[in-house]
Enzyme design. Structure first.
Site: not given
Lengths: 144, 144, 144, 144, 144, 144
Positions: A14, A33, A39, A41, A79-80, A132
């Site tokens: 994100h 950010c 980047h 998490h 996810d991914h 996060e």
């Protein structure tokens, strides 16, 4: 009433950005950010439902059913993935931990509270937590 | 000889891709990791140095010095970055956990083993561990 | 309403003692914690604020701002300190996990609820948790 | 009011089974948990009491007293036991995480709320959490 | 050479018993673990392979392949099972953490070191760790 | 050969100081750790022994025996103590994580390697790890 919680993890990218601002303003407010390359998490999603344990099974919900709901409604989309680029709810809103918690609620609430599957029992969604990192998490209870 | 270890975390994006392959082949080999939008992780970097504790301080290295080295040599380059797009070592190599461990070694080895700072003692880099998730980690000891 | 939580850690010494009691009575009630040389812990401080995510940033509070508040108001006073000897609130009260939670609330409540910084949003302090070990923690919500 | 929590762990076996059903139906509903040889978990029991810290000791309860109560009332019955075969509350009810949380409440509530020991203060049991794994936990607050 | 590790968990029952001993002797040596009803744990299996990262993929092994091997060779036999009663290697040997580590090595070594799958690379099994609890673990490296 | 590890925790105070230096020099080298009031940590002690599992019991060592040795030799001296003031090995040496690992080895090595108890098997001490925090740990293997 019992509160039953299941955790799952997803890995996503994100960034934080406001198109209405200059690059300088974005950098000033969002710091690192604001990097548009993104980047990421390892997020932890924690879903809590509430209800009475079934007299025969002892289940508030069938945990395998809840796992499937979480995977179908949230993990399949997050996810991914790059949250800003690939999920409609974050096309115009920053995927902050706060906003992810609300979005996960909106994805899960109808699938859980409206379910007629045997596995769902009469349980209702009560709480969403999104971590996060182990140090930062947001919680939403569907209440103003 | 004492082995002294310090951990740090960084959040980064990555994807796996081989330009020489078709999109289908990339998808087949790398699965969801082939998503070019990237996805991300909270990585844990674990740096182990070895040496004798100083007779006066009791330190193998000054842990504040080691923290600064890790931040300057690795975290400044990796944290809140897209590894494929923003770090030269991954322009032509996939940022797998294995390759990140080797790359972190190459970044840290000269800074630690060649240091003349008081904080460095005579300690030498012995081991790098990189955790992509709590379930997956790679370790490199600088040995073939 | 979203509940947003940030954790931080601090390392401190303490002991339990009541000046009005004999050494024997102190030993009997407080056991090994009555050792006047002190012993210590890695404490975890968990601060929860509540509010609405800002429509533009998606933040309940700016987490960097919250981190700075926690460091300035609590960690600067507690980290690497002997709580009985160096913090006024524990000169006449045992620094139990319960009392540390209340004291951290008193330190943080005016700094958060009274803040006019942009980073503070309109968020209010809702909950403090203090972990003395992973097995023991106290929670205070500012309520009788 | 302070909420004070203590954790403990126990290792136990269990299975899920309904005598009124065929083996096929049990297998269909309970899956691998229907294996009558049993399987097991490292459970975590989390007990939360609430009260005011004592003005002299700073304790809501004496944590050593609470540990003893947890060991006497719950761990002595559950730890290194087969829950279905050795604890009366699960002779006719599945030892699901939900049911274990309720059963632990019933064991602890009279011992805590009815205690006249000095260590008990006036604290009352407020919440039981039972973790079957780090990913699954049930919470009971003694409320319908 | 890179050491790459993957973790998985399984839940199983076991007990310790020597048929050649009296019940009293078994009780004396094995304590609560001599309960023939069994008790159980959430075990963590940690599998480490070593090799060179592939020049194209950056993989020592394909982690999806390794996951499948671990599930097929170990988890299918151990997860949700009673180790003494359902796995042949523990019919005449106690399923101690030590013996589980050796048994997992024997199950995994041929499947990993003898694999000709693309996913296996040329990686070799180097280390097995089995955690019975977070406080107790055994490690086997295939060496006398 | 199997490596068997057991963990235990202790809570202790310490500071870093060199009597031969000025207060300024101590402050400069040791920073916040030079506070003579002391600060503290929840330390984790990790003890690894190696040997062959006994053919009858399946034990390298009796884990209950090892727990007792760790408590008698190390925790009785370190837990709820001020290491500088109450343990002779740190009267003239800083209780750094490195030095605690060496000191724990010296305490445990004769008790384990010289034991003739049944519980000891023929196992030998192989490794000590001491965690000061989850981010910092020292390891000693009894080797120069």
């Amino acid at each position: 009433m019992i509160f039953l919680t299941r955790r799952a993890t997803f890995s996503a990218s994100h960034y934080y950005w406001n198109e209405a601002w200059s690059a300088e303003k974005n950098q000033q407010v969002f710091g690192r950010c604001a990097n548009r390359n993104g980047h990421g998490h390892n997020y932890t999603l924690e879903v809590t439902v509430a209800g009475e344990p079934d007299a025969v099974t002892g289940f508030v919900v069938d945990l395998k059913w809840l796992k499937d709901v979480m995977e179908r409604e949230v993990l399949a989309a997050y996810d991914h993935r790059h949250l800003n680029l690939e999920t409609p709810e974050f096309n115009n809103a920053n995927p902050t931990t706060e906003n992810i918690a609300i979005a996960a609620w909106k994805r899960l609430e109808p699938a859980i509270n409206g379910a007629s599957d045997a596995g769902a029992g009469g349980a209702k969604l009560k709480r969403i937590r999104v971590y996060e990192t182990p140090e930062i998490f947001a919680e939403y209870r569907g209440e103003a």
